[in-house]
Motif scaffolding. Structure first.
Motif, PDB file in Angstrom:
ATOM      1  N   ARG A  52       0.867  -1.188   0.000  1.00 12.18           N
ATOM      2  CA  ARG A  52       0.000   0.000   0.000  1.00 12.18           C
ATOM      3  C   ARG A  52       0.900   1.234   0.000  1.00 12.18           C
ATOM      4  NH1 ARG A  52      -3.102   3.007   4.048  1.00 12.18           N
ATOM      5  NH2 ARG A  52      -4.991   3.799   3.026  1.00 12.18           N
ATOM      6  N   VAL A  53       0.605   2.175  -0.907  1.00 15.22           N
ATOM      7  CA  VAL A  53       1.541   3.270  -1.190  1.00 15.22           C
ATOM      8  C   VAL A  53       0.903   4.630  -0.922  1.00 15.22           C
ATOM      9  CG1 VAL A  53       2.917   4.399  -2.993  1.00 15.22           C
ATOM     10  CG2 VAL A  53       2.674   1.896  -2.984  1.00 15.22           C
ATOM     11  N   LEU A  54       1.698   5.517  -0.336  1.00 11.63           N
ATOM     12  CA  LEU A  54       1.322   6.934  -0.251  1.00 11.63           C
ATOM     13  C   LEU A  54       2.185   7.704  -1.253  1.00 11.63           C
ATOM     14  CD1 LEU A  54      -0.259   9.269   1.178  1.00 11.63           C
ATOM     15  CD2 LEU A  54       1.734   9.488   2.698  1.00 11.63           C
ATOM     16  N   ASP A  55       1.543   8.344  -2.232  1.00  7.53           N
ATOM     17  CA  ASP A  55       2.256   9.130  -3.254  1.00  7.53           C
ATOM     18  C   ASP A  55       2.197  10.597  -2.828  1.00  7.53           C
ATOM     19  OD1 ASP A  55       3.255  10.380  -5.511  1.00  7.53           O
ATOM     20  OD2 ASP A  55       1.663   9.688  -6.858  1.00  7.53           O
ATOM     21  N   VAL A  56       3.345  11.132  -2.426  1.00  9.59           N
ATOM     22  CA  VAL A  56       3.393  12.498  -1.896  1.00  9.59           C
ATOM     23  C   VAL A  56       3.714  13.486  -3.018  1.00  9.59           C
ATOM     24  CG1 VAL A  56       4.549  14.052  -0.280  1.00  9.59           C
ATOM     25  CG2 VAL A  56       4.094  11.680   0.375  1.00  9.59           C
ATOM     26  N   GLY A  57       2.799  14.399  -3.284  1.00  6.25           N
ATOM     27  CA  GLY A  57       2.960  15.364  -4.373  1.00  6.25           C
ATOM     28  C   GLY A  57       2.575  14.711  -5.684  1.00  6.25           C
ATOM     29  N   VAL A  58       1.296  14.364  -5.818  1.00  7.35           N
ATOM     30  CA  VAL A  58       0.855  13.526  -6.949  1.00  7.35           C
ATOM     31  C   VAL A  58       1.007  14.239  -8.288  1.00  7.35           C
ATOM     32  CG1 VAL A  58      -1.579  14.217  -6.803  1.00  7.35           C
ATOM     33  CG2 VAL A  58      -0.986  11.981  -7.760  1.00  7.35           C
ATOM     34  N   GLY A  59       0.933  15.575  -8.306  1.00 11.61           N
ATOM     35  CA  GLY A  59       1.047  16.293  -9.580  1.00 11.61           C
ATOM     36  C   GLY A  59      -0.045  15.858 -10.533  1.00 11.61           C
ATOM     37  N   ALA A  60       0.326  15.488 -11.751  1.00 15.25           N
ATOM     38  CA  ALA A  60      -0.661  15.039 -12.729  1.00 15.25           C
ATOM     39  C   ALA A  60      -0.939  13.544 -12.622  1.00 15.25           C
ATOM     40  CB  ALA A  60      -0.201  15.393 -14.143  1.00 15.25           C
ATOM     41  N   GLY A  61      -0.316  12.892 -11.626  1.00 14.25           N
ATOM     42  CA  GLY A  61      -0.651  11.496 -11.343  1.00 14.25           C
ATOM     43  C   GLY A  61       0.214  10.446 -12.007  1.00 14.25           C
ATOM     44  N   ALA A  83      -3.893  20.170  -9.236  1.00 17.76           N
ATOM     45  CA  ALA A  83      -3.215  18.875  -9.373  1.00 17.76           C
ATOM     46  C   ALA A  83      -4.151  17.744  -8.963  1.00 17.76           C
ATOM     47  CB  ALA A  83      -1.935  18.855  -8.528  1.00 17.76           C
ATOM     48  N   VAL A  84      -4.853  17.926  -7.840  1.00 18.59           N
ATOM     49  CA  VAL A  84      -5.783  16.897  -7.371  1.00 18.59           C
ATOM     50  C   VAL A  84      -6.822  16.596  -8.454  1.00 18.59           C
ATOM     51  CG1 VAL A  84      -7.653  16.466  -5.711  1.00 18.59           C
ATOM     52  CG2 VAL A  84      -5.455  17.386  -4.918  1.00 18.59           C
ATOM     53  N   GLN A  85      -7.337  17.665  -9.054  1.00 17.25           N
ATOM     54  CA  GLN A  85      -8.343  17.521 -10.102  1.00 17.25           C
ATOM     55  C   GLN A  85      -7.785  16.765 -11.318  1.00 17.25           C
ATOM     56  OE1 GLN A  85     -10.010  21.461 -10.675  1.00 17.25           O
ATOM     57  NE2 GLN A  85     -11.135  20.801 -12.513  1.00 17.25           N
ATOM     58  N   VAL A  86      -6.577  17.162 -11.751  1.00 22.11           N
ATOM     59  CA  VAL A  86      -5.967  16.527 -12.927  1.00 22.11           C
ATOM     60  C   VAL A  86      -5.659  15.057 -12.650  1.00 22.11           C
ATOM     61  CG1 VAL A  86      -3.917  16.499 -14.419  1.00 22.11           C
ATOM     62  CG2 VAL A  86      -5.041  18.668 -13.874  1.00 22.11           C
ATOM     63  N   ALA A  87      -5.095  14.774 -11.485  1.00 16.44           N
ATOM     64  CA  ALA A  87      -4.738  13.385 -11.164  1.00 16.44           C
ATOM     65  C   ALA A  87      -5.986  12.506 -11.111  1.00 16.44           C
ATOM     66  CB  ALA A  87      -3.979  13.331  -9.840  1.00 16.44           C
ATOM     67  N   ARG A  90      -7.358  11.877 -14.586  1.00 19.36           N
ATOM     68  CA  ARG A  90      -6.539  10.935 -15.351  1.00 19.36           C
ATOM     69  C   ARG A  90      -6.632   9.509 -14.813  1.00 19.36           C
ATOM     70  NH1 ARG A  90      -0.904  12.176 -15.697  1.00 19.36           N
ATOM     71  NH2 ARG A  90      -0.811  11.290 -17.785  1.00 19.36           N
ATOM     72  N   GLY A  91      -7.371   9.311 -13.726  1.00 21.67           N
ATOM     73  CA  GLY A  91      -7.624   7.947 -13.276  1.00 21.67           C
ATOM     74  C   GLY A  91      -7.041   7.553 -11.931  1.00 21.67           C
ATOM     75  N   ALA A  92      -6.361   8.450 -11.260  1.00 20.76           N
ATOM     76  CA  ALA A  92      -5.869   8.109  -9.917  1.00 20.76           C
ATOM     77  C   ALA A  92      -7.088   7.937  -9.014  1.00 20.76           C
ATOM     78  CB  ALA A  92      -4.937   9.192  -9.393  1.00 20.76           C
ATOM     79  N   LYS A  93      -7.128   6.815  -8.258  1.00 20.82           N
ATOM     80  CA  LYS A  93      -8.381   6.431  -7.593  1.00 20.82           C
ATOM     81  C   LYS A  93      -8.628   7.144  -6.281  1.00 20.82           C
ATOM     82  CE  LYS A  93      -8.358   1.872  -9.763  1.00 20.82           C
ATOM     83  NZ  LYS A  93      -7.726   0.554  -9.600  1.00 20.82           N
ATOM     84  N   ASP A  94      -7.561   7.401  -5.534  1.00 16.79           N
ATOM     85  CA  ASP A  94      -7.753   8.004  -4.205  1.00 16.79           C
ATOM     86  C   ASP A  94      -6.788   9.178  -4.059  1.00 16.79           C
ATOM     87  OD1 ASP A  94      -8.070   8.672  -1.551  1.00 16.79           O
ATOM     88  OD2 ASP A  94      -7.815   6.627  -0.790  1.00 16.79           O
TER      89      ASP A  94
END
Lengths: 226, 226
Positions: A52-61, A83-87, A90-94
């Protein structure tokens, strides 16, 4: 004034970053890059990203999407609403609008915290880095973080900036930056660039050690902290 | 603080220009482009450039060098010491550190004043444009100047800037700009972008008329004033 987010929303391919000595630079974005166009060190580091991963600073995902495609459960955070909106789009789930310093155990346990795209920088300052490293320890098994060696540059402007930092008791690579995009000016933020030795010093006494350094042909590297 | 000149001295391929509404944009330089890579309208305008030529805003010398190669006698001017240095180094024979507003008959007679690379903009403001046009009349036969139509943009930020200008009694395309390069910040300067109709209005009563408009597929055009 979400300059960074608007840049991603527009799919712009040029990022303008201003430093507090007025140094301004334009660089080509890889925020949307598929894995085959990532830095070699990041591609090599992927096999250290487990569970299980935490991606810090997702940017465009880009990282969250690649990890999801590899079957990982990913929680991604960013302080930029754009960035949250773009990620998400583009399909980032959480994806959550959350600052790194506000991460706590309420997000659950993580096998890996990923900070690609030079995002070790989001530790901000030595004090903040040590505080956050200690806080993450109870619920995080591993941190896989990209940085770059500030001493690899011979550019006199960068050298002078680093020297000014040291003269004021700061780390050489403690940068104060803001993003400019069209008529938007983002807020100043701290961004910490460290050499591998500096990173080793920083993490000492926080419960973390550098398990592995993944280095390439240039200043960029990825550290695996356990 | 010759930001523009240092950019040329370093052979940088990216130009950062900031407008006084904080709008900042990076564009790829064509200051060093050989004639085959110029705008079509500029290539087509070359045949209107005759005799002894004054090149206003020489930059890295692309226009002066091409005209010299075609056998023209060229006097080139620029307010940037770095630009003067680069243009000389690249082979421009007579380059002077001189502002457009300081041009007078002491430079001799000119068959053509050339202002390529959007340099009609160096007329700065309507008042300054009319003053300079009148002053040039006795010793200049022709002006060949490139501009671009400010009304061709649909960008809301540019439209808002133009509207703000009109609300303050300025021309829509009266821009206040400065060049940023690394940690250098150039001085603010005025730069005037006009439509062909606005140009026709501006030159009226100054002794000049638009003899020819050379237009392409986009907003850029070259006007031949006699």
């Amino acid at each position: 004034m979400d300059a960074f987010g608007q840049m991603l929303l527009d799919g712009s391919h040029s990022e303008l970053v201003e430093r507090n000595d007025r140094f301004i630079s334009a660089s080509t974005l890889n925020y949307f890059a598929p894995v085959r166009r990532w830095d070699t060190v990041e591609r090599r580091a992927l096999r250290w990203v487990r569970g299980r991963v935490l991606d810090v600073g997702v940017g465009a995902g880009r990282v969250a999407l690649e990890l999801q495609a590899r079957g990982r459960e990913v929680v991604a955070i960013d302080v930029s609403p754009g960035a949250v909106q773009v990620a998400r789009r583009r399909g980032a789930k959480d994806v959550r609008l959350l600052a790194f310093e506000d991460v706590d155990e309420s997000l659950g346990r993580f096998n890996t915290v990923v900070m690609f795209g030079n995002n070790f920088g989001l530790f901000g300052s030595p004090a903040k880095a040590r505080r956050l490293l200690r806080r993450l320890r109870p619920f995080v098994d591993r941190i896989v973080a990209a940085s770059n060696d500030p001493y690899s540059t011979h550019d006199p402007a960068h050298r002078a900036y680093q020297e000014g930092n040291r003269a004021r008791g700061r780390m050489s690579g403690q940068l104060r930056l803001r993003v400019r995009y069209r008529d938007l000016v983002g807020p100043w933020f701290d961004y910490l660039i460290v050499s591998p030795n500096e990173m080793a010093g920083l993490v000492e006494g926080t419960g973390w050690t550098i398990r592995r350094l993944i280095r390439g042909n240039d200043a960029r590297y990825v550290a695996v902290l356990d």
